[in-house]
Scaffold this motif. Structure first.
Motif, PDB file in Angstrom:
ATOM      1  N   GLU A  17       0.819  -1.218   0.000  1.00  0.00           N
ATOM      2  CA  GLU A  17       0.000   0.000   0.000  1.00  0.00           C
ATOM      3  C   GLU A  17       0.850   1.265   0.000  1.00  0.00           C
ATOM      4  OE1 GLU A  17      -0.815   0.118   4.852  1.00  0.00           O
ATOM      5  OE2 GLU A  17      -2.440  -0.372   3.467  1.00  0.00           O
ATOM      6  N   ARG A  18       2.068   1.180   0.523  1.00  0.00           N
ATOM      7  CA  ARG A  18       2.954   2.350   0.521  1.00  0.00           C
ATOM      8  C   ARG A  18       3.874   2.379  -0.697  1.00  0.00           C
ATOM      9  NH1 ARG A  18       6.762   2.514   4.223  1.00  0.00           N
ATOM     10  NH2 ARG A  18       7.014   4.742   3.894  1.00  0.00           N
ATOM     11  N   LYS A  19       3.774   1.365  -1.554  1.00  0.00           N
ATOM     12  CA  LYS A  19       4.594   1.295  -2.771  1.00  0.00           C
ATOM     13  C   LYS A  19       6.071   1.177  -2.462  1.00  0.00           C
ATOM     14  CE  LYS A  19       0.827   1.857  -5.151  1.00  0.00           C
ATOM     15  NZ  LYS A  19       0.150   0.676  -5.732  1.00  0.00           N
ATOM     16  N   VAL A  20       6.409   0.429  -1.407  1.00  0.00           N
ATOM     17  CA  VAL A  20       7.818   0.151  -1.132  1.00  0.00           C
ATOM     18  C   VAL A  20       8.080  -1.323  -1.374  1.00  0.00           C
ATOM     19  CG1 VAL A  20       8.219   2.066   0.450  1.00  0.00           C
ATOM     20  CG2 VAL A  20       7.387  -0.099   1.357  1.00  0.00           C
ATOM     21  N   ASP A  21       9.273  -1.611  -1.884  1.00  0.00           N
ATOM     22  CA  ASP A  21       9.617  -2.949  -2.322  1.00  0.00           C
ATOM     23  C   ASP A  21      10.953  -3.384  -1.719  1.00  0.00           C
ATOM     24  OD1 ASP A  21       7.481  -2.488  -4.192  1.00  0.00           O
ATOM     25  OD2 ASP A  21       8.934  -1.496  -5.505  1.00  0.00           O
ATOM     26  N   VAL A  22      11.317  -4.630  -2.017  1.00  0.00           N
ATOM     27  CA  VAL A  22      12.659  -5.127  -1.759  1.00  0.00           C
ATOM     28  C   VAL A  22      13.358  -5.289  -3.104  1.00  0.00           C
ATOM     29  CG1 VAL A  22      12.087  -6.251   0.418  1.00  0.00           C
ATOM     30  CG2 VAL A  22      11.851  -7.528  -1.729  1.00  0.00           C
ATOM     31  N   ALA A  23      14.671  -5.395  -3.069  1.00  0.00           N
ATOM     32  CA  ALA A  23      15.438  -5.524  -4.308  1.00  0.00           C
ATOM     33  C   ALA A  23      16.751  -6.219  -4.008  1.00  0.00           C
ATOM     34  CB  ALA A  23      15.697  -4.149  -4.930  1.00  0.00           C
ATOM     35  N   LEU A  24      17.417  -6.649  -5.079  1.00  0.00           N
ATOM     36  CA  LEU A  24      18.743  -7.250  -4.968  1.00  0.00           C
ATOM     37  C   LEU A  24      19.657  -6.572  -5.979  1.00  0.00           C
ATOM     38  CD1 LEU A  24      20.448  -9.618  -3.666  1.00  0.00           C
ATOM     39  CD2 LEU A  24      19.893 -10.911  -5.743  1.00  0.00           C
ATOM     40  N   LEU A  25      20.777  -6.032  -5.511  1.00  0.00           N
ATOM     41  CA  LEU A  25      21.836  -5.540  -6.375  1.00  0.00           C
ATOM     42  C   LEU A  25      22.930  -6.592  -6.433  1.00  0.00           C
ATOM     43  CD1 LEU A  25      22.225  -1.831  -5.138  1.00  0.00           C
ATOM     44  CD2 LEU A  25      20.594  -2.760  -6.794  1.00  0.00           C
ATOM     45  N   TYR A  26      23.604  -6.712  -7.582  1.00  0.00           N
ATOM     46  CA  TYR A  26      24.642  -7.741  -7.684  1.00  0.00           C
ATOM     47  C   TYR A  26      25.759  -7.269  -8.608  1.00  0.00           C
ATOM     48  CZ  TYR A  26      22.238  -8.883 -12.065  1.00  0.00           C
ATOM     49  OH  TYR A  26      21.653  -8.827 -13.314  1.00  0.00           O
ATOM     50  N   ASP A  27      26.968  -7.679  -8.284  1.00  0.00           N
ATOM     51  CA  ASP A  27      28.163  -7.338  -9.042  1.00  0.00           C
ATOM     52  C   ASP A  27      28.130  -8.091 -10.373  1.00  0.00           C
ATOM     53  OD1 ASP A  27      30.768  -7.180 -10.110  1.00  0.00           O
ATOM     54  OD2 ASP A  27      31.679  -7.071  -8.119  1.00  0.00           O
ATOM     55  N   LEU A  28      28.027  -7.354 -11.471  1.00  0.00           N
ATOM     56  CA  LEU A  28      27.892  -7.967 -12.792  1.00  0.00           C
ATOM     57  C   LEU A  28      29.105  -8.800 -13.174  1.00  0.00           C
ATOM     58  CD1 LEU A  28      26.341  -4.902 -14.645  1.00  0.00           C
ATOM     59  CD2 LEU A  28      25.208  -7.118 -14.313  1.00  0.00           C
ATOM     60  N   SER A  29      30.267  -8.511 -12.592  1.00  0.00           N
ATOM     61  CA  SER A  29      31.479  -9.251 -12.937  1.00  0.00           C
ATOM     62  C   SER A  29      31.599 -10.577 -12.190  1.00  0.00           C
ATOM     63  CB  SER A  29      32.715  -8.398 -12.651  1.00  0.00           C
ATOM     64  OG  SER A  29      32.903  -8.217 -11.251  1.00  0.00           O
ATOM     65  N   LYS A  30      30.752 -10.769 -11.170  1.00  0.00           N
ATOM     66  CA  LYS A  30      30.873 -11.969 -10.339  1.00  0.00           C
ATOM     67  C   LYS A  30      29.625 -12.841 -10.326  1.00  0.00           C
ATOM     68  CE  LYS A  30      34.089  -9.882  -6.989  1.00  0.00           C
ATOM     69  NZ  LYS A  30      34.284  -9.533  -5.564  1.00  0.00           N
ATOM     70  N   VAL A  31      28.474 -12.227 -10.498  1.00  0.00           N
ATOM     71  CA  VAL A  31      27.201 -12.916 -10.267  1.00  0.00           C
ATOM     72  C   VAL A  31      26.394 -12.992 -11.555  1.00  0.00           C
ATOM     73  CG1 VAL A  31      25.035 -12.890  -8.956  1.00  0.00           C
ATOM     74  CG2 VAL A  31      27.169 -12.123  -7.866  1.00  0.00           C
ATOM     75  N   GLU A  32      25.858 -14.178 -11.820  1.00  0.00           N
ATOM     76  CA  GLU A  32      24.946 -14.363 -12.948  1.00  0.00           C
ATOM     77  C   GLU A  32      23.574 -14.738 -12.402  1.00  0.00           C
ATOM     78  OE1 GLU A  32      24.232 -17.326 -16.815  1.00  0.00           O
ATOM     79  OE2 GLU A  32      25.996 -17.598 -15.517  1.00  0.00           O
ATOM     80  N   VAL A  33      22.552 -13.974 -12.752  1.00  0.00           N
ATOM     81  CA  VAL A  33      21.195 -14.281 -12.310  1.00  0.00           C
ATOM     82  C   VAL A  33      20.586 -15.295 -13.281  1.00  0.00           C
ATOM     83  CG1 VAL A  33      18.886 -13.366 -11.863  1.00  0.00           C
ATOM     84  CG2 VAL A  33      20.900 -12.037 -11.201  1.00  0.00           C
TER      85      VAL A  33
END
Length: 314
Positions: A97-113
């Motif tokens: 209702e407050r429009k707040v979320d969670v997220a994940l940042l990741y190092d592009l040189s180390k992590v593959e999603v």
């Protein structure tokens, strides 16, 4: 050495449009949240991780975030020092209702999603009308490849404690469902799991103790923040009470000798620069707002991180 971090960044909203009337409610719910304050906060959040790099020698390979509103604030954040557009984003808009979320940042040189999805929860409200329901923040799931291993990451921000803790049943349900997903992963795929977030409960509370065990009461997860809490270490405060709602919980495989990535330490990151300027409350976070009063700080939470040792290179 590698770091996995989590940070509740306290109401990271885009600047509010200029109100037509001074009494008009703001989109963010904050008072006078303008371009200057927004950009100052973005720089301050980046500065927290620059300080973390200076202290540990490395930036986190992955960072769970909570209280972010929309993807644009994340795009703005990763352009700043020390990220310099070298980090990727996993984010979904939730129905909170407050429009707040969670997220994940990741190092592009180390992590593959490899995969990701939001896990959304709906709750009935008292009028029993099936068309009316209550929502909360999603749990974010991401399956990533890192250091030749698959890691299943869950980022959560459970419903807040309010008067008489009316949200406890919601927290119970969300943690129960998340635990089932984690048990399925461990049993079926034997892959690593990280569960992080602002749980709005301390590590010694029943919910967070139960999540560590399977149905046969075998321990499948470890919570290193339990020991930190027992020795009086806190990441946030409410009046006189210290709390450690911010935690990183890891599967037992992170503690095995033959693992590529092995847990080494857990810390609450609280250098002097991000602590309150008040002498009386210098052990507390330097927050952005105190009620409606703008303080110009970083967040009302300290970030937390887990240190992981890479056995193949260290």
């Amino acid at each position: 050495m590698e770091l996995f971090a989590f940070y509740n960044v306290e109401n990271l909203f885009l600047p509010d449009p200029t109100p037509v009337h001074r009494l008009d409610p703001s989109r963010s719910g904050l008072k006078n949240w303008d371009e200057r304050k927004y950009h100052d906060k973005i720089l301050k959040i980046g500065h927290v991780f620059q300080l973390m790099k200076e202290e540990t020698g490395v930036l986190p390979c992955m960072i769970g975030l909570s209280e972010v509103s929309g993807r644009q604030v994340l795009e703005d954040l990763i352009k700043t020092e020390p990220f310099n557009s070298k980090y990727g984003i996993v984010h979904y808009n939730s129905m909170d209702e407050r429009k707040v979320d969670v997220a994940l940042l990741y190092d592009l040189s180390k992590v593959e999603v490899l995969d990701s999805e939001p896990i959304t929860f709906f709750f009935e409200i008292e009028d029993k009308n099936p068309e009316n329901y209550d929502t909360t923040r999603d749990v974010l799931f991401a399956k990533v490849k890192f250091k030749e291993e698959i890691i299943n990451v869950f980022v959560t921000h459970l419903p807040s404690k309010r008067k008489r803790d009316i949200n406890q049943p919601k927290r119970n349900f969300i943690l129960k469902e998340t635990r089932e997903k984690i048990l399925n992963i461990i049993k079926k795929d034997d892959e690593k799991v990280i569960l992080c977030g602002d749980f709005n409960e301390n590590p010694d509370e029943e919910n967070l103790l139960n999540v560590l065990y399977d149905d046969q009461q075998n321990k499948v997860l470890e919570n290193p923040f339990l020991e930190l809490y027992s020795t009086g270490n806190y990441s946030s405060f409410h009046y006189k009470s210290g709390m450690l709602f911010d935690q990183i919980i890891l599967s037992k495989s992170f503690f095995e000798e033959d693992s590529v990535l092995v847990f080494e330490d857990a810390k609450i990151f609280k250098p002097e620069k991000i602590r309150s300027r008040s002498k009386m409350y210098n052990d507390r976070p330097f927050r952005t707002y105190a009620g409606t009063r703008y303080l110009g700080g970083y967040s009302d939470h300290f970030p937390v991180f887990a240190v992981l040792k890479n056995r193949k290179t260290n």
